[in-house]
Enzyme design. Structure first.
Site, mmCIF file in Angstrom:
data_model
loop_
_atom_site.group_PDB
_atom_site.id
_atom_site.type_symbol
_atom_site.label_atom_id
_atom_site.label_comp_id
_atom_site.label_asym_id
_atom_site.label_seq_id
_atom_site.Cartn_x
_atom_site.Cartn_y
_atom_site.Cartn_z
ATOM 1 C CD GLU A 9 -3.041 -0.577 -0.006
ATOM 2 O OE1 GLU A 9 -3.458 0.593 -0.089
ATOM 3 O OE2 GLU A 9 -3.364 -1.468 -0.810
ATOM 4 C CB VAL A 10 3.803 2.299 1.998
ATOM 5 C CG1 VAL A 10 4.843 3.420 1.939
ATOM 6 C CG2 VAL A 10 3.065 2.337 3.329
#
Length: 294
Positions: free
Chosen positions: A60-61
């Site tokens: 996600e990052v």
């Protein structure tokens, strides 16, 4: 085409121009439409085959404002070097920034390492608790919802750019200044009709990627839309260059940095350097600046 298994320009047209009402029957039809699309055209990524909070947070990052084609080799490289929160928490900032190169937004890498260190208190994982997830540095509502959905199948409201594009296209084709609050309320109603939240959100994202390729950007009709600022000649470019120089070649004097970044005014280079220092990326030692050893 665009990472989909069997889609060309002609066959893609069958998925365009679909709009839906917001009554219960129409919402159910929309769910069927999205899952039918996903069944035929879903994209495969390694982060979709796991519920491990470390791997979900890492993906996600990395995926924030970065294309999947750039993320995939970096994601696999990181897992080969640091397969768990515990191993990742021990990496040096030098190592991390060297491996992060090409993903941009170095602050994300720093926050990711801080988050890894914080998970020690939870036995090197992330618990199923929204407040605790939001306590991680750099983690906002969207990333928190991703962890809850993809790790724990919670009916959290995950609104990211591709999903926003789908909702605006299919439910608000003529409206402008549509707020995220309105879209989140719609997602809540749709979530009640879905059992597999992970597949649901991946399906929405994949459909959003297709819409991005084939239609004008519906996200410009969001009340929260802002154009990304230019990278060239920005302070973001200066910060990135400073990180790369110091990471690749070691500590440098201020004059050396001015010389290496001579396309930019010295005042701007110095201001960016001090900003990096205050954020924990850079430290000064005997009049030389280098990547922080903390």
């Amino acid at each position: 085409m665009i990472g989909f298994p069997s889609l060309d320009e002609i066959s893609a047209q069958q998925y365009l121009g679909q709009t839906f009402g917001q009554d219960e029957a129409s919402l159910a039809l929309f769910c069927i439409f999205i899952f039918d699309f996903y069944k035929e055209q879903k994209r495969e990524f390694p982060w979709r085959d796991t519920s491990d909070p470390y791997r979900i947070l890492l993906s996600e990052v990395m995926l924030q404002q970065t294309q999947t084609s750039r993320v995939l080799p970096k994601y696999e490289r990181f897992l080969s070097l640091w397969p768990t929160f515990e191993t990742f928490s021990t990496c040096s900032l030098d190592e991390l920034l060297a491996e992060w190169k090409g993903l941009g937004y170095n602050r994300r890498a720093l926050n990711l390492r801080k988050s890894a260190k914080m998970t020690e208190q939870w036995n090197w994982t992330i618990p199923d608790d929204e407040d605790l997830i939001l306590s991680l540095p750099g983690v906002g509502k969207s990333t928190s919802s991703a962890i809850l959905c993809f790790c724990y199948n919670e009916k959290a409201i995950y609104l990211e750019t591709n999903i926003r594009r789908v909702l605006l296209t299919c439910f608000f084709p003529e409206e402008t200044q549509v707020s995220d609050k309105v879209l989140e309320e719609l997602l809540k109603r749709l979530a009640l009709m879905v059992e597999d939240m992970k597949a649901w959100y991946y399906a929405l994202m994949d459909y959003g990627v297709l819409l991005k390729e084939l239609l004008p950007n519906a996200n410009t009709r969001s009340a929260h839309y802002t154009k990304q600022s230019k990278f060239k000649n920005s302070n973001r470019q200066i910060r990135g260059l400073l990180i790369h120089v110091l990471s690749d070649t070691g500590p440098k004097s201020l004059d050396s940095l001015y010389s290496l970044l001579d396309n930019f005014e010295e005042e701007r280079v110095f201001a960016c350097l001090k900003q990096l220092e205050s954020e924990g990326f850079v430290q000064e030692n005997e009049a030389r600046y280098g990547i922080s050893k903390d």
